[in-house]
Write a protein that holds these residues in place. Structure first.
Motif, PDB file in Angstrom:
ATOM      1  N   ASN A 161      65.236 -38.746 -19.214  1.00 21.87           N
ATOM      2  CA  ASN A 161      63.931 -38.087 -19.391  1.00 21.87           C
ATOM      3  C   ASN A 161      63.450 -38.181 -20.713  1.00 21.87           C
ATOM      4  O   ASN A 161      63.209 -37.629 -21.114  1.00 21.87           O
ATOM      5  CB  ASN A 161      63.415 -37.637 -18.638  1.00 21.87           C
ATOM      6  CG  ASN A 161      62.722 -37.816 -17.056  1.00 21.87           C
ATOM      7  OD1 ASN A 161      62.155 -38.654 -16.477  1.00 21.87           O
ATOM      8  ND2 ASN A 161      63.700 -37.406 -16.089  1.00 21.87           N
ATOM      9  N   LYS A 207      63.404 -37.133 -24.471  1.00 21.08           N
ATOM     10  CA  LYS A 207      63.119 -37.667 -25.991  1.00 21.08           C
ATOM     11  C   LYS A 207      63.577 -36.716 -26.824  1.00 21.08           C
ATOM     12  O   LYS A 207      64.854 -36.258 -26.093  1.00 21.08           O
ATOM     13  CB  LYS A 207      62.224 -36.234 -25.303  1.00 21.08           C
ATOM     14  CG  LYS A 207      60.618 -36.997 -24.254  1.00 21.08           C
ATOM     15  CD  LYS A 207      59.800 -36.202 -24.124  1.00 21.08           C
ATOM     16  CE  LYS A 207      58.780 -36.801 -22.537  1.00 21.08           C
ATOM     17  NZ  LYS A 207      58.045 -36.324 -22.718  1.00 21.08           N
ATOM     18  N   ALA A 227      65.035 -34.220 -13.255  1.00 19.49           N
ATOM     19  CA  ALA A 227      63.538 -34.235 -12.435  1.00 19.49           C
ATOM     20  C   ALA A 227      63.182 -34.410 -14.213  1.00 19.49           C
ATOM     21  O   ALA A 227      62.962 -34.395 -14.730  1.00 19.49           O
ATOM     22  CB  ALA A 227      63.563 -32.948 -13.137  1.00 19.49           C
ATOM     23  N   PRO A 228      61.716 -35.345 -14.239  1.00 17.95           N
ATOM     24  CA  PRO A 228      60.949 -35.761 -15.115  1.00 17.95           C
ATOM     25  C   PRO A 228      60.236 -34.844 -16.480  1.00 17.95           C
ATOM     26  O   PRO A 228      60.326 -35.608 -16.858  1.00 17.95           O
ATOM     27  CB  PRO A 228      59.992 -36.811 -14.480  1.00 17.95           C
ATOM     28  CG  PRO A 228      60.005 -36.023 -13.590  1.00 17.95           C
ATOM     29  CD  PRO A 228      61.198 -35.510 -12.880  1.00 17.95           C
ATOM     30  N   GLU A 229      59.894 -33.601 -15.779  1.00 13.75           N
ATOM     31  CA  GLU A 229      59.171 -32.616 -16.719  1.00 13.75           C
ATOM     32  C   GLU A 229      61.011 -32.162 -17.105  1.00 13.75           C
ATOM     33  O   GLU A 229      60.110 -31.539 -18.011  1.00 13.75           O
ATOM     34  CB  GLU A 229      58.637 -31.685 -16.257  1.00 13.75           C
ATOM     35  CG  GLU A 229      60.009 -30.428 -15.008  1.00 13.75           C
ATOM     36  CD  GLU A 229      59.535 -31.537 -14.086  1.00 13.75           C
ATOM     37  OE1 GLU A 229      60.107 -30.992 -12.805  1.00 13.75           O
ATOM     38  OE2 GLU A 229      59.720 -32.561 -13.416  1.00 13.75           O
ATOM     39  N   LEU A 230      61.533 -32.037 -17.415  1.00 16.99           N
ATOM     40  CA  LEU A 230      63.098 -31.804 -17.649  1.00 16.99           C
ATOM     41  C   LEU A 230      63.962 -32.789 -19.163  1.00 16.99           C
ATOM     42  O   LEU A 230      64.243 -33.346 -18.712  1.00 16.99           O
ATOM     43  CB  LEU A 230      64.220 -31.414 -17.568  1.00 16.99           C
ATOM     44  CG  LEU A 230      63.830 -30.113 -16.349  1.00 16.99           C
ATOM     45  CD1 LEU A 230      64.396 -29.525 -14.840  1.00 16.99           C
ATOM     46  CD2 LEU A 230      63.076 -28.774 -16.852  1.00 16.99           C
ATOM     47  N   PRO A 231      63.755 -32.981 -20.675  1.00 18.65           N
ATOM     48  CA  PRO A 231      63.819 -34.250 -21.215  1.00 18.65           C
ATOM     49  C   PRO A 231      64.887 -34.061 -21.690  1.00 18.65           C
ATOM     50  O   PRO A 231      65.833 -34.958 -22.429  1.00 18.65           O
ATOM     51  CB  PRO A 231      62.249 -33.941 -22.829  1.00 18.65           C
ATOM     52  CG  PRO A 231      62.499 -32.895 -22.290  1.00 18.65           C
ATOM     53  CD  PRO A 231      62.380 -32.296 -21.207  1.00 18.65           C
ATOM     54  N   TRP A 236      60.823 -25.342 -22.865  1.00 15.30           N
ATOM     55  CA  TRP A 236      61.151 -26.740 -22.187  1.00 15.30           C
ATOM     56  C   TRP A 236      62.189 -27.024 -21.365  1.00 15.30           C
ATOM     57  O   TRP A 236      62.445 -27.566 -21.157  1.00 15.30           O
ATOM     58  CB  TRP A 236      60.773 -27.951 -23.196  1.00 15.30           C
ATOM     59  CG  TRP A 236      61.806 -28.236 -24.336  1.00 15.30           C
ATOM     60  CD1 TRP A 236      62.920 -28.403 -24.863  1.00 15.30           C
ATOM     61  CD2 TRP A 236      61.945 -27.785 -26.189  1.00 15.30           C
ATOM     62  NE1 TRP A 236      63.548 -28.793 -25.699  1.00 15.30           N
ATOM     63  CE2 TRP A 236      62.322 -27.964 -26.477  1.00 15.30           C
ATOM     64  CE3 TRP A 236      60.544 -27.150 -26.174  1.00 15.30           C
ATOM     65  CZ2 TRP A 236      63.126 -27.488 -27.597  1.00 15.30           C
ATOM     66  CZ3 TRP A 236      60.520 -26.581 -27.686  1.00 15.30           C
ATOM     67  CH2 TRP A 236      61.797 -27.279 -28.585  1.00 15.30           C
TER      68      TRP A 236
END
Length: 311
Positions: free
Chosen positions: A49, A51, A97-101, A126
């Motif tokens: 994940n 970014k 977890a996808p929301e934790l880049p 974030w």
């Protein structure tokens, strides 16, 4: 202190086993007393994940000039994992977890001690959910939590164990604040450790970008950025210093991982350090981190030692 932590056996998972007056028993099956004994188990996270976010001065510079090539970064991380496999280190992985880049930087959300893991309290909004993912991961592994940082901010890269019972605690004022540093220091003071807090410019993010132990009485240090009193403190302990040049340090060339028994994983661009280590007889796995490190961290940042043994 809650009653569970008073009676729980050493290696049974619980959320706070730290004894408030000190004297916490060491774990039997997990834990690290330093940064250079033989690494047997490490906590990683896949960059699925990942970014490129504005997490530091370095990451912002690359965002402006040459953003991270994420597919290449993922391949570089595979090479890093392969190095741990080559050296016989057991790799465990954070609960993804996808929301934790930024989970790939698995050292930030926790740090390991002889008494259990410490869950940190991170700066960037974030990233704060990474702490909860870390707790779930330690629970799955059966590794108890020593305690959780609740006063100010603290990130794992600022817990820099110099030798058994001696820790250098970094405080840049942003990623780790004075309140967090003082809380962590107070815990280890009570355990009988020597603790030293070092304040530095937040440009350098964490202390493990400037000071990293390589072996017993051997450290990689950027002399241009590490305060003189810290350098003197290290030398007073008879620790030999390999001086990593500033130009390598700011591109995370000092951020290496010791595996014990004169083995190190290092970024391949850090030529001064690598050549120096090889001249001393070290086996060095040289890994290309050029793309993934654009997102703000290096090899040491991407790994949380779970177990080290003498040898």
């Amino acid at each position: 202190m809650n009653e569970i932590s008073k009676i729980a056996p050493a290696d049974v998972f619980n959320l706070q086993r730290r004894q408030s007056t000190g004297g916490t028993a060491a774990l039997n099956s997990w834990g690290c007393t330093n940064e250079y004994d033989v690494l047997t188990d490490v906590l990683l996270c896949t960059p699925d994940n990942l970014k490129h976010l504005s997490t530091s001065s370095l990451s912002r510079k690359y965002l402006r000039e040459a953003p991270c090539n994420i597919p290449v970064a993922k391949e570089q991380h595979k090479e890093l994992v392969a190095a741990y496999t080559h050296f016989g280190v057991n790799a465990h992985y954070l609960d993804l977890a996808p929301e934790l880049p930024m989970q790939v930087y698995s050292r930030d959300s926790s740090f390991m001690t002889p008494y259990g893991a410490v869950i940190t309290n991170m700066c960037n909004w974030w990233r704060r959910g990474e702490n909860f993912a870390a707790i779930r991961s330690y629970q799955a592994l059966g590794i108890p939590i020593y305690d959780m940082v609740t006063a100010g901010l603290f990130e794992g890269g600022d817990f820099d164990v110099i030798e058994d019972g001696c820790v250098l605690i970094g405080c840049g004022g942003e990623r780790t604040t004075e309140e967090g540093a003082l809380q962590v220091a107070s815990w280890f003071d009570k355990e009988g450790w020597e603790t030293k807090i070092v304040y530095f410019d937040p440009f350098f993010v964490h202390i493990d970008l400037m000071v990293v132990m390589i072996a017993h009485k051997l450290a990689a240090v950027c002399l241009e950025t590490t305060p003189d009193h810290v350098v003197s403190w290290l030398r007073d302990k008879k620790i030999e210093i390999i001086p990593v040049p500033y130009k390598d340090t700011v591109t995370l060339g000092c951020n290496v991982m010791s595996l014990g028994r004169d083995r190190v994983i290092a970024p391949k661009h850090s030529r001064f350090l690598i050549d120096n280590l090889k001249a001393r007889g070290f086996e060095v796995a040289e890994i290309d981190m050029s793309e993934i490190s654009k997102t703000g961290g290096g090899i040491h940042c991407m790994a949380q030692a779970l177990k080290r043994v003498p040898g």
